[in-house]
Design an enzyme around this catalytic site. Structure first.
Site, PDB file in Angstrom:
ATOM      1  CB  CYS A 182      -1.369  -2.978  -2.170  1.00 26.06           C
ATOM      2  SG  CYS A 182      -3.075  -2.407  -2.254  1.00 26.06           S
ATOM      3  CG  HIS A 485      -2.593  -3.092  -6.577  1.00 25.99           C
ATOM      4  ND1 HIS A 485      -2.251  -3.697  -5.389  1.00 25.99           N
ATOM      5  CD2 HIS A 485      -1.468  -3.091  -7.341  1.00 25.99           C
ATOM      6  CE1 HIS A 485      -0.981  -4.055  -5.439  1.00 25.99           C
ATOM      7  NE2 HIS A 485      -0.494  -3.694  -6.605  1.00 25.99           N
TER       8      HIS A 485
END
Length: 1368
Positions: A182, A485
């Site tokens: 990510c 994330h």
């Protein structure tokens, strides 16, 4: 309503009076194309005759989509292909279940594209960026499967999307998360949305002749950007980009810092762009300059140097402060705030020639066009010694004026002295205390690429009034310091709209959503405020200078350079090709295919055929796959439905040669519940039709006269047939008489059932898809006997339990002499005996060619003599056994005269063998003595092997070792898993206890069972089991056929009886040879449990016979290892020996020492050696000379023992004493001394310290000790031992917590409290760390002092990392 099977084996309605009578199918459809529809359900209730085409039309009408722009697939089986929207197949044929049962479907994208709304026109062009004014919320989105592998610790309840727009609405394409990439996706989308970077990348042209496109980072970025701008997919992969980085699949599971990736990627691009127009692109866009200065406060003299930077790290909370900075402006002001150097930190002024108070700080000289700010949210908590994330609130403006932070003083003044511009050497690093205050202090790891480029030229500073920057990218981190994330919020320069790029999801957001990434909470900015704040906050901010003369717009398709236009066309063609290939895959049936090849026997493959191909075409494909051209004509082959598990032919397809395979197989599926068989026939044969509902029966014809069981004949029957009808069917297939036929069904292994009820159906008798029966039709008297007493049952029972074994005879087998004696004793002719004396093979054949009848009669006479006086039932059983003894092999014919059933009394054989040995001067007449030609066991040949040579648990799968035979007390039930050591577990508490408890009892004669019972009768005589031996043909075994036997034997036979049956072939008594089982890796284990059966053996297992005395009752084979406590390898194998029940330890030592002298050349004194318990490599209880095996020391067949050589006579005289291994630790030299044994009279800590003090001359008051961790030798790093062990525990006894020293062999470290640890420099510590790591890894101990570092982020310019053989 009744349903009946049609000819095509499909269920169709028998009669439908009207539509109301037709069953209906309940369909529940979940729309997974977007987040706002994923929780909605569409419900349809349709007639079963509805076609799939009509189903798609109804779904499209109800969902509001254009037909053909979406796909329907089964909801619970996501791997199955989607349903065909153009098929006319009915719902019932497609597998839908009627009658109110729920059929779950999923409505998904087609080819990665969103379904078209019925009210809208064709989807917008992917390059268009049409926006709506609808406001959206921002937040991390769940990702599919492995794509969501970053962390689960980033969800935030205050962040949620109100909607995720489709690509046609946003015009942007997402990036697939490989696993934990990510951070990479966020940076790539930011660079893509930067017009100046994207356009410059498009202007660069790749030269394929100069570089491999796979490893070219700029080219793969260029391809990715082209796909992001032109692709019709919702999201695209980044694997080609990461492959150009030199990363493998493991890198996808490594999460890195996005700012670290940015710097490393820029370095790599600069290297790749050397000597091109883009060589200085990164510096032109992202590089700024600052001044690092020190000014004397007395004379005003200033010393300074310039540094370059690519980003500005801003501290969230100053070190030691209770409050965090509230805004980016406040943090920037703190960044340039000078500090005063006074007191002990005074600065030596070159002009004043003395130490003076001074001011040290940073000033910005030049800001880059693209300004990158890193918010340093990751810090190190020195209280908990853990990394932490600071979630404090830090605001940032949409427009940032940097003019207040520019250097207002002259670049150079008469009172300043300029240092060399070191920007090239310190690229991206500001060298201030603030900027170097990072939690990552591992200077040994080179992260990124080392660059030796030259410094960039001076740039003209812009007027301070034109230093306004506009925010366009916010990279957000959600989670903790341990993981989380990343996603990016980016403003498009074409329309000013903010978008959230969260991996494959792209959605519109508002300015309010950007403000939610400030972090913090509504409370005060206290010290603990971040603990209660949201974990989702901004981590990197990118601003662009507002300068109309430099601000660029994105290239449109018309502005593309020629090579980009060519690349766009190439990628479109590739995408179309992939789409076509996926369409082919989606319509391809993949099913397992079998074929009974006339030459190669059963073959297996996978048939991949398009659903529209006919059965005839599929048969042709299978014919070529199975390579039948030279064996069978094509017209002699056909495909039939087949169940490989049950070996069942389900149905054939007569008259359906032109039917499409998709219809025959029930559509395209990911897996099928059946297989296909390519059946073959001879030209004169005719294929038998196979109809659904039939069962397959393999019929074996049994001939009682020849005792032969024929190969199977396949017969197909129906489950509703009676036994009488079934017999008639078998009679037609085999030609036997149905009136006298006996049919026996084998339902499972060794489960034989006589089918004698005429009107009972096959289903009631337990027939299934595939069955096996034995039939016999004769008028013999065997029909009148009860089935379980009949010859037929015995023959079938033998057939089901007989296995074939390969037995390798010993090299120096004296079989010839034994055969001479045996032949003479049994009246064998002299020709056979003379021929048998020629070589080894003929010695075997001489036995095999003896008269079968004479041996059988001899066996019968012996059994009759032994059974006199027995009960009537016993006599009857013996008679039955004798009758069974005459049964020959099922495959025996007139030519197998060499086959023989051997069951000779063991004592008679011994007499003959001893007589033969006496005549030839060979073996000793004493059966207890070792054979002159005894072979060494496997463990003796391989002294370094530590595995046991005793096959203790493999010999029998019936767990018969749980009930062991004790001559004194009968069967004793043992609990599995108990440690059998009477002295070891509780020897201190039972020091003077003579009686052994039940749980401490070892396995009575485990593996050493006598071949004779208490009356001296052979145990093998109790019941005769089938045994037949014959010479081995060369093609049957990889062994030398001259020394190999093929033995057909009932696997219920005991090892003792098996050995007795082998006696004539080995040539010695069973007590004089050993049996070794050979496994797949050619490793051999001795089988010693004589009372256990061969049930764990299977067909074609191998057995090796070795000469040597076998164990007698009460004897155990023991492996002896030497204990060398101060050697790198403390466990050294010495010999295999035999210990007996009732023997004392001293007696075993007396027997062992001559063996050590002969085999190991060790000349030892009996008073200078000790035996002690061995558990793996750990020394345990010391065995005293008066201890008796099985009384004081539990011993088993799988036993190992340590022999320890002493430097002085044995001091251990009593069980109350304790032997402890001690080792001195010297902190001043960072070294451990050798092991030294300490003998304690009690379990007193004070006595231990006194003994250690005497041993080391350390004063008692200064002596400290600690128990070693783990098992011997308790290895530990010298960098850990001083602080990690529990030194000087506050206890008075050794047998209490935390010491628990209750047995011999414990390891104790000791030291002097006055000895200070050595001071180590960083280099010395690193060097010592490497040495300790190497030492501990060699000994197999875990290195715990050096925790595994995070893998450094590297981009490899040569396509991959260099192979480091020493790298873990």
């Amino acid at each position: 309503m009744e349903m009946v099977p049609s000819e095509e084996n499909q269920f169709v309605p028998k009669e439908i009076q009207n539509a109301a009578d037709e069953p209906r199918v309940l369909c529940i459809i979940q729309d997974i194309t977007s987040a706002k529809t994923v929780n909605e359900r569409l419900t349809l209730n349709l007639p079963v005759s509805t076609s799939l085409c009509k189903l798609h039309q109804d779904v499209a009408l109800k969902a509001g989509y254009v037909i053909g722009t979406f796909e329907l697939a089964w909801g619970h089986t996501p791997d199955t292909p989607p349903l065909d929207h153009s098929s006319e197949m009915s719902l019932s044929d497609a597998g839908f279940e009627p009658g109110g049962k729920k059929n779950f479907l999923q409505l998904g994208d087609k080819e990665g594209e969103q379904p078209q709304i019925a009210s809208e026109s064709a989807a917008a062009d992917s390059s268009g960026l049409d926006d709506s004014s609808q406001e959206r919320l921002i937040g991390p989105q769940p990702r599919d499967g492995a794509a969501g592998g970053c962390s689960s610790d980033y969800s935030s309840p205050s962040y949620s999307y109100s909607s995720i727009l489709s690509k046609s609405d946003t015009g942007y394409v997402g990036l697939v998360n490989q696993a934990m990439t990510c951070y990479l996706n966020s940076l790539l989308q930011t660079l893509f949305m930067t017009p100046e970077f994207r356009n410059a990348l498009y202007n660069w042209e790749f030269e394929e002749l100069e570089e491999d496109p796979v490893t070219s980072i700029p080219y793969q970025l260029q391809r990715l950007f082209v796909l992001l701008q032109t692709s019709k997919k919702r999201a695209i992969e980044t694997t080609d980009v990461t492959r150009s980085f030199g990363w493998d699949s493991s890198e996808a599971w490594q999460q890195h810092d996005v700012q670290e990736l940015c710097r490393v990627m820029f370095d790599a691009l600069e290297q790749k762009w050397k000597q091109t127009e883009q060589a200085d692109l990164i510096n032109q866009l992202y590089q700024g300059k600052l001044k690092d200065y020190v000014r004397c406060l007395e004379c005003g003299y200033e010393s300074w140097r310039t540094d370059t930077y690519l980003d500005i790290p801003l501290v969230i909370r100053p070190f030691g402060a209770s409050q965090a900075y509230g805004s980016v402006e406040e943090a920037l002001q703190a960044f340039i705030q000078p500090e005063t150097l006074d007191g002990p930190n005074q600065y030596f002024c070159e002009r004043c020639k003395k130490k003076c108070d001074a001011r040290k700080g940073l000033r910005f000289l030049h800001f880059p066009y693209l300004l990158t700010l890193q918010l340093k949210r990751f810090d190190f908590d020195y209280t908990t010694m853990h990394r932490i994330k600071l979630n404090d609130c830090m605001t940032f403006p949409e427009e940032l004026d940097m003019s207040p932070f520019m250097d207002v003083e002259d670049e150079k003044s008469p009172q300043t002295e300029s240092c060399t511009d070191s920007g090239a050497e310190n690229e991206g690093s500001c060298h201030s205390d603030q900027m170097s205050n990072d939690f990552s202090t591992d200077d040994c790891v080179d992260e990124g690429i080392c660059l030796d480029s030259t410094g960039s030229a001076e740039r003209v500073l812009k007027p301070k009034s034109g230093l306004t920057f506009e925010l366009f990218s916010v990279m957000v981190h959600s989670g903790s310091a341990a993981g989380g994330h990343y996603y990016a919020c980016i403003r498009s320069f074409s329309d000013g709209q903010w978008y959230s790029f969260n991996d494959q999801h792209v959605s519109k957001i508002t300015q309010d959503d950007i403000r939610k990434t400030y972090g913090g909470s509504s409370g005060s900015r206290g010290y603990y405020s971040s603990a209660f704040a949201s974990s989702t906050n901004a981590y990197m901010l990118i601003y662009r200078l507002k300068d109309p003369s430099r601000n660029s717009k994105y290239f449109s398709a018309d502005d593309f350079p020629e090579h980009i236009t060519t690349l766009v066309q190439k990628e479109k063609e590739t995408e179309e090709q992939e789409k076509r290939q996926r369409e082919i895959e989606r319509n391809t049936c993949k099913i397992k295919l079998f074929c009974m090849h006339p030459v190669k026997m059963m073959m297996e493959s996978k048939l991949e055929v398009h659903k529209d191909k006919t059965l005839r075409e599929a048969t042709d494909m299978a014919y070529k796959m199975m390579d039948l051209d030279a064996a069978v004509p094509l017209d002699c082959c056909r495909l039939v439905k087949y169940d490989e598990f049950h070996e069942y032919l389900e149905r054939s397809y007569e008259g359906e040669e032109d039917t499409p395979m998709g219809l025959l197989l029930g559509g395209v599926k990911s897996s099928y519940m059946f297989d296909l068989l390519l059946e073959t026939r001879r030209s004169e044969q005719v294929f038998q039709p196979y109809k659904p509902g039939e069962v397959m029966v393999k019929v074996h014809v049994v001939d009682l006269t020849s005792e032969n069981i024929a190969a199977p004949v396949s017969v197909r029957a129906y489950l509703n047939q009676s036994i009488t009808e079934f017999k008639q069917l078998i009679a037609q297939a085999t030609g036997l008489c149905a009136e006298t036929m006996r049919v026996v069904l084998e339902r499972c292994y060794n489960d034989l059932r006589l089918l004698y009820v005429p009107n009972k159906t096959l289903k009631a008798e337990g027939f299934f898809r595939s069955n096996k029966v034995f039939v016999e039709s004769s008028e013999s008297a065997d029909h009148q006997v009860a089935f379980t007493e009949s010859l037929l049952w015995k023959l079938l029972d033998r057939h089901g339990n007989t296995i074939r074994l390969f037995v390798l005879l010993p090299e120096q087998s004296p079989g010839t002499m034994a055969n001479k004696s045996l032949n003479h004793k049994t009246g064998g002719d002299s020709d056979a005996s003379c021929e048998g004396a020629k070589d080894d093979r003929k010695s075997v054949e001489a036995i095999l060619e003896e008269s079968t009848e004479k041996l059988k009669n001899l066996s019968l006479q012996q059994q009759q003599q032994q059974q006199q006086g027995s009960s009537t039932s016993d006599s009857q059983k013996s008679s039955e056994a004798s009758d069974f003894e005459h049964i020959e092999s099922p495959t025996q014919d007139a030519n197998t005269s060499s086959s023989v059933c051997v069951a000779v009394d063991n004592r008679e054989l011994e007499n003959r063998i001893q007589a033969a040995g006496g005549a030839s001067g060979g073996a000793s007449s004493d059966p207890e003595n070792h054979f002159a030609g005894e072979e060494r066991s496997d463990s003796e040949v391989n002294n370094d092997r530590s595995t046991s040579s005793v096959d203790s648990d493999i010999l029998s799968s019936s767990h018969s070792s749980d009930t062991l035979c004790n001559a004194e007390s009968g069967p004793i039930q043992l609990a599995n898993g108990l440690d059998s050591h009477s002295i070891t577990s509780s020897r201190r508490s039972k020091a003077h206890e003579g009686k052994k408890e039940t749980w401490d009892t070892a396995e009575e004669d485990s593996g050493t069972d006598s071949e004779y019972d208490d009356n001296g009768k052979s145990k093998a005589e109790a019941q005769y089991l089938y045994f037949r031996a014959e010479p081995c043909a060369q093609e049957d075994s990889s062994w030398d056929a001259q020394k190999c036997l093929v033995v057909h034997v009932d696997k219920r036979i005991t090892l003792a009886a098996f050995k007795q049956n082998l006696e004539p072939f080995v040539g010695v008594a069973s007590t004089q040879f050993k049996v070794f089982r050979v496994y797949a890796n050619n490793q051999e284990f001795e089988s010693v449990r004589l009372n256990e059966t061969l049930s764990s053996f299977s067909d074609d297992n191998k057995i090796t016979i070795r000469l040597g005395r076998a164990l007698k009752k009460g004897e155990y084979r023991v492996k002896v290892y030497q204990l060398l406590v101060n050697e790198p390898e403390p466990c050294k194998f010495l010999v295999d020996t035999v210990f007996a029940k009732g023997m004392t330890v001293r007696q075993s030592k007396e027997d062992l020492l001559p063996q050590l002298t002969e085999q190991c050349k060790l000349h030892l004194s009996i008073d200078r050696v000790r035996l002690r318990k061995k558990t793996w490599k750990n020394p345990g209880t010391v065995f005293l000379d008066y201890h008796v095996y099985e009384e004081d020391i539990s011993i088993s067949s799988n036993w190992e023992v340590f022999l320890e050589v002493l430097q002085e006579p044995e001091k251990m005289k009593s069980m109350s004493q304790l032997a402890v291994l001690s080792r001195r630790w010297s902190p001043s030299t960072m070294k451990l001394g050798p092991f030294q044994e300490v003998i304690l009279e009690s379990s007193s800590v004070e006595e231990l310290k006194e003994k250690l003090s005497e041993l080391s001359s350390i004063p008692l008051e200064n002596l400290e000790f600690a128990k070693g961790r783990g098992t011997f030798p308790c290895d530990i790093s010298v960098l850990e031992i001083h602080q990690d062990l529990d030194w000087n525990p506050k206890v008075s006894a050794l047998n209490v917590w935390p010491l628990y020293i209750c047995d011999d062999g414990a390891v104790v470290f000791f030291r002097s409290s006055t000895e200070e640890p050595m001071e180590l420099s960083d280099d010395e510590r690193n060097e010592l760390m490497k040495k300790e790591s190497s030492r501990l890894l060699k000994t197999g101990h875990r290195v715990s002092y050096s925790p595994r570092k995070e893998k450094a982020l590297k981009i490899y310019l040569d396509g991959g990392p260099a192979k480091d053989p020493g790298q873990d």
